[in-house]
Design an enzyme around this catalytic site. Structure first.
Site, PDB file in Angstrom:
ATOM      1  N   HIS A  21       0.816  -1.212   0.000  1.00 22.20           N
ATOM      2  CA  HIS A  21       0.000   0.000   0.000  1.00 22.20           C
ATOM      3  C   HIS A  21       0.852   1.266   0.000  1.00 22.20           C
ATOM      4  CE1 HIS A  21       0.958   0.833   4.217  1.00 22.20           C
ATOM      5  NE2 HIS A  21       0.824  -0.467   4.418  1.00 22.20           N
ATOM      6  N   GLU A  63      -1.736  -7.017   7.322  1.00 24.98           N
ATOM      7  CA  GLU A  63      -0.374  -6.852   7.816  1.00 24.98           C
ATOM      8  C   GLU A  63      -0.111  -7.784   9.001  1.00 24.98           C
ATOM      9  OE1 GLU A  63       2.614  -6.510   7.635  1.00 24.98           O
ATOM     10  OE2 GLU A  63       3.045  -4.368   7.509  1.00 24.98           O
TER      11      GLU A  63
END
Length: 247
Positions: free
Chosen positions: A9, A87
């Site tokens: 990202h 994550e």
């Protein structure tokens, strides 16, 4: 030839503030929005035409993917989200400033927490307000699958089955797919694809919003991998990631 683009990202608000983020759902920074648009532009210039996209449950990855697809005029393609692409969970470190944590515990210890293969930070309490076990988006998961902290090894154990059982089978239908996710969930997949050792994975730093292309033959055997973009700028961004855990 099959192609999978792995994309971390764009810069998040907490990346900008140098905080451990993990499963905390923070937004993209203005720079991160620009990075996503640039990634889409680069991918378009290289002729990519994705058939399907994958991302995590966290908005910084989702919005990065949306930004990429918008620039490429591919907003219409199917997108699948999975918590398995989230994550790594940083436990009690989530929200703490990395440089301040390095000042307190030492850079070597912070490197272990950030990059080691099998050592996890101290876990959150189950009733901590930061706990994903009280987050509605994970309500349908078995509690044992919802981490309160994770090592990279544990991130590999949840991300790799998604790669093998969902993404790889989809390549029988699509020649090109994109996976917009996070530094550690992508490191987990890259470790497997490139057969990187537990020790060597410590030194792999993924820059934000730089397309990482993996090319496979028709049997999904890796042929080559490479980043798209200016090599000097990519090296600079990698160094910046590596330096986040320093005093």
């Amino acid at each position: 030839m099959k192609k999978v683009v792995l994309l971390r990202h764009g810069e998040s608000v907490w990346n900008n503030e140098n905080r451990f983020t993990g499963w905390t759902d923070v937004d993209l920074s203005p720079k991160g929005i620009e990075e996503a648009a640039l990634a889409g532009k680069i991918l378009g210039e290289h002729g990519f035409r994705f058939g399907k996209a994958y991302t995590s449950y966290l908005k910084r990855a989702v919005k990065t993917l949306n930004g990429v697809l918008d620039v490429m005029n591919l907003d219409w393609i199917p997108v699948e989200k999975s918590w398995r692409l989230n994550e790594k969970h940083y436990g009690m470190l989530q929200g703490l400033n990395k440089a301040e944590t390095a000042e307190k515990y030492g850079e070597a210890q912070v490197l272990v927490w950030r990059r080691s293969y099998d050592i996890a930070p101290a876990p959150l309490a189950a009733d901590d307000e930061r706990s994903p076990r009280i987050d509605l988006r994970y309500a349908e998961l078995d509690e044992k699958d919802i981490p309160l902290t994770e090592s990279l090894k544990e991130t590999v154990e949840r991300a790799l089955p998604y790669w093998e059982n969902v993404i790889v089978p989809s390549m029988s239908r699509y020649d090109e797919v994109i996976v917009a996710a996070h530094g550690n969930s992508l490191r987990a997949i890259i470790k497997f694809l490139k057969n990187i050792s537990d020790a060597e994975i410590v030194s792999l730093n993924l820059p934000t919003a730089v397309p990482y292309v993996f090319e496979f033959d028709d049997n999904m055997l890796l042929a080559k991998d490479y980043f798209l973009g200016d090599p000097a700028e990519i090296e600079k961004k990698m160094a910046a990631v590596a330096n986040q855990g320093k005093k």
